[in-house]
Motif scaffolding. Structure first.
Motif, mmCIF file in Angstrom:
data_model
loop_
_atom_site.group_PDB
_atom_site.id
_atom_site.type_symbol
_atom_site.label_atom_id
_atom_site.label_comp_id
_atom_site.label_asym_id
_atom_site.label_seq_id
_atom_site.Cartn_x
_atom_site.Cartn_y
_atom_site.Cartn_z
ATOM 1 N N VAL A 230 0.877 -1.252 -0.079
ATOM 2 C CA VAL A 230 -0.146 0.141 0.098
ATOM 3 C C VAL A 230 0.807 1.172 0.015
ATOM 4 O O VAL A 230 1.662 1.482 0.914
ATOM 5 C CB VAL A 230 -0.943 -0.108 1.275
ATOM 6 N N GLY A 231 0.661 2.030 -1.046
ATOM 7 C CA GLY A 231 1.588 3.290 -1.057
ATOM 8 C C GLY A 231 2.687 3.447 -1.827
ATOM 9 O O GLY A 231 3.500 4.374 -1.841
ATOM 10 N N ILE A 232 3.166 2.106 -2.044
ATOM 11 C CA ILE A 232 4.735 2.166 -2.504
ATOM 12 C C ILE A 232 5.041 2.834 -4.036
ATOM 13 O O ILE A 232 5.761 3.719 -4.331
ATOM 14 C CB ILE A 232 5.116 0.891 -2.551
ATOM 15 N N ASP A 233 3.651 2.741 -4.896
ATOM 16 C CA ASP A 233 3.834 3.240 -5.924
ATOM 17 C C ASP A 233 3.730 4.861 -5.794
ATOM 18 O O ASP A 233 4.440 5.383 -6.608
ATOM 19 C CB ASP A 233 2.721 2.852 -7.119
ATOM 20 N N ASP A 234 2.961 5.242 -4.790
ATOM 21 C CA ASP A 234 2.782 6.732 -4.858
ATOM 22 C C ASP A 234 4.157 7.160 -4.237
ATOM 23 O O ASP A 234 4.562 8.419 -4.609
ATOM 24 C CB ASP A 234 1.764 7.011 -3.931
ATOM 25 N N TYR A 235 5.027 6.532 -3.304
ATOM 26 C CA TYR A 235 6.118 6.968 -2.856
ATOM 27 C C TYR A 235 7.306 7.194 -4.108
ATOM 28 O O TYR A 235 7.968 8.065 -4.070
ATOM 29 C CB TYR A 235 6.577 6.218 -1.627
ATOM 30 N N ASN A 236 7.159 6.129 -4.738
ATOM 31 C CA ASN A 236 8.132 6.281 -6.123
ATOM 32 C C ASN A 236 7.835 7.400 -6.792
ATOM 33 O O ASN A 236 8.849 8.248 -7.230
ATOM 34 C CB ASN A 236 7.898 4.825 -6.920
ATOM 35 N N ARG A 237 6.667 7.769 -6.996
ATOM 36 C CA ARG A 237 6.346 9.196 -7.935
ATOM 37 C C ARG A 237 6.742 10.365 -7.134
ATOM 38 O O ARG A 237 7.125 11.229 -7.732
ATOM 39 C CB ARG A 237 4.707 9.128 -8.151
ATOM 40 N N ARG A 238 6.450 10.215 -5.752
ATOM 41 C CA ARG A 238 6.869 11.356 -4.873
ATOM 42 C C ARG A 238 8.387 11.510 -5.044
ATOM 43 O O ARG A 238 9.001 12.794 -4.860
ATOM 44 C CB ARG A 238 6.468 11.465 -3.672
ATOM 45 N N ALA B 157 -1.267 -4.560 -0.797
ATOM 46 C CA ALA B 157 -2.389 -4.032 -1.536
ATOM 47 C C ALA B 157 -3.440 -5.302 -1.999
ATOM 48 O O ALA B 157 -4.628 -5.236 -2.080
ATOM 49 C CB ALA B 157 -2.013 -3.592 -2.880
ATOM 50 N N GLU B 158 -2.736 -6.472 -2.265
ATOM 51 C CA GLU B 158 -3.592 -7.616 -2.181
ATOM 52 C C GLU B 158 -2.650 -8.599 -1.601
ATOM 53 O O GLU B 158 -1.607 -8.676 -1.212
ATOM 54 C CB GLU B 158 -3.723 -7.908 -3.622
ATOM 55 N N PRO B 159 -3.150 -9.955 -1.414
ATOM 56 C CA PRO B 159 -2.211 -11.152 -0.735
ATOM 57 C C PRO B 159 -1.032 -11.443 -1.654
ATOM 58 O O PRO B 159 -1.186 -11.486 -2.869
ATOM 59 C CB PRO B 159 -3.105 -12.403 -0.737
ATOM 60 N N PHE B 160 0.013 -11.473 -1.053
ATOM 61 C CA PHE B 160 1.151 -11.715 -1.884
ATOM 62 C C PHE B 160 1.995 -12.836 -1.030
ATOM 63 O O PHE B 160 3.047 -12.432 -0.243
ATOM 64 C CB PHE B 160 2.005 -10.448 -1.772
ATOM 65 N N PRO B 161 1.677 -13.973 -1.310
ATOM 66 C CA PRO B 161 2.375 -15.259 -0.615
ATOM 67 C C PRO B 161 3.875 -15.098 -0.493
ATOM 68 O O PRO B 161 4.683 -15.708 0.190
ATOM 69 C CB PRO B 161 1.642 -16.258 -1.048
ATOM 70 N N GLN B 162 4.482 -14.472 -1.731
ATOM 71 C CA GLN B 162 6.063 -14.473 -2.034
ATOM 72 C C GLN B 162 6.766 -13.746 -0.954
ATOM 73 O O GLN B 162 7.980 -13.827 -1.035
ATOM 74 C CB GLN B 162 6.454 -14.238 -3.487
ATOM 75 N N LEU B 163 5.964 -12.796 -0.385
ATOM 76 C CA LEU B 163 6.613 -11.476 0.396
ATOM 77 C C LEU B 163 7.720 -12.099 1.520
ATOM 78 O O LEU B 163 8.928 -11.721 1.476
ATOM 79 C CB LEU B 163 5.849 -10.555 0.876
ATOM 80 N N PRO B 164 7.353 -13.246 2.242
ATOM 81 C CA PRO B 164 8.392 -13.649 3.038
ATOM 82 C C PRO B 164 9.664 -14.092 2.386
ATOM 83 O O PRO B 164 10.781 -13.919 3.033
ATOM 84 C CB PRO B 164 7.634 -14.966 3.638
ATOM 85 N N PHE B 165 9.560 -14.519 1.286
ATOM 86 C CA PHE B 165 10.749 -15.035 0.513
ATOM 87 C C PHE B 165 11.611 -13.984 0.045
ATOM 88 O O PHE B 165 12.827 -13.864 -0.266
ATOM 89 C CB PHE B 165 10.545 -16.067 -0.520
ATOM 90 N N ILE B 166 10.863 -12.962 -0.391
ATOM 91 C CA ILE B 166 11.488 -11.447 -0.981
ATOM 92 C C ILE B 166 12.143 -11.018 0.265
ATOM 93 O O ILE B 166 13.187 -10.315 0.318
ATOM 94 C CB ILE B 166 10.472 -10.729 -1.448
#
Length: 179
Positions: A118-126, A159-168
């Motif tokens: 949540v908000g990561i794309d907005d941060y990138n734009r800012r 923003a939506e379920p992302f089961p790969q996050l722990p591996f990242i």
């Protein structure tokens, strides 16, 4: 080394030689138990595996209390005049995620995280509006879905379920970065 080391910055590391070298001095939240079958994720700087909410949108990570940085003058000096140290804090991981999402840095993790938090794309734009040398953007801009609840608790809202996050989160590009 088989090729030149291109980066000592974990956020921008995108080659095998740099990654091999960085693995000797950067640690992330998680690593792998390569002796387990099948191979399993295990805590490294995290105190335990991530706590994932029932709706799979909130990931809470507790940081081990006894992890400290190597002594360095950036932390001041202690009473004996030696370079000081401090404990690793959740806000150090927040900064690492901000750096990965920064428009001015190329991070190989950005394509994996873009649109996921949540908000990561907005941060990138800012961050585009900030001068590349103006590092105050890390203090002034926030990512809505990434927060340090306290010194030892990091929370990520997806923003939506992302089961790969722990591996990242096991990648050294997310090594803690002290401000």
């Amino acid at each position: 080394f088989s090729s030149a080391v291109r980066s000592l910055d974990p956020a921008t590391c995108d080659d095998i030689t740099s990654a091999h070298l960085q693995a000797h001095f950067y640690e992330g939240l998680y690593t792998y138990d390569y002796l387990a079958r099948p191979v399993q994720l295990m805590p490294l700087l995290a105190a335990e595996l991530p706590i994932i909410s029932d709706d799979r949108l909130t990931v809470t990570i507790r940081i081990k209390p006894d992890v400290v940085y190597a002594r360095h003058p950036c932390f001041g000096v202690d009473e004996s005049g030696r370079a000081a140290t401090r404990r690793v804090r959740a806000e150090d991981f927040v900064l690492s995620i901000k750096r990965i999402a920064d428009h001015h840095l190329y991070s190989p993790l950005w394509p994996l995280l873009r649109g996921r938090i949540v908000g990561i794309d907005d941060y990138n734009r800012r961050t585009q509006d900030a001068a590349p040398t103006d590092l105050t953007r890390y203090d002034q801009l926030t990512i809505d879905g990434v927060r340090a609840l306290d010194d030892r608790t990091l929370q990520i809202e997806l923003a939506e379920p992302f089961p790969q996050l722990p591996f990242i989160l096991a990648r050294h590009q997310l090594a803690p970065m002290p401000r």
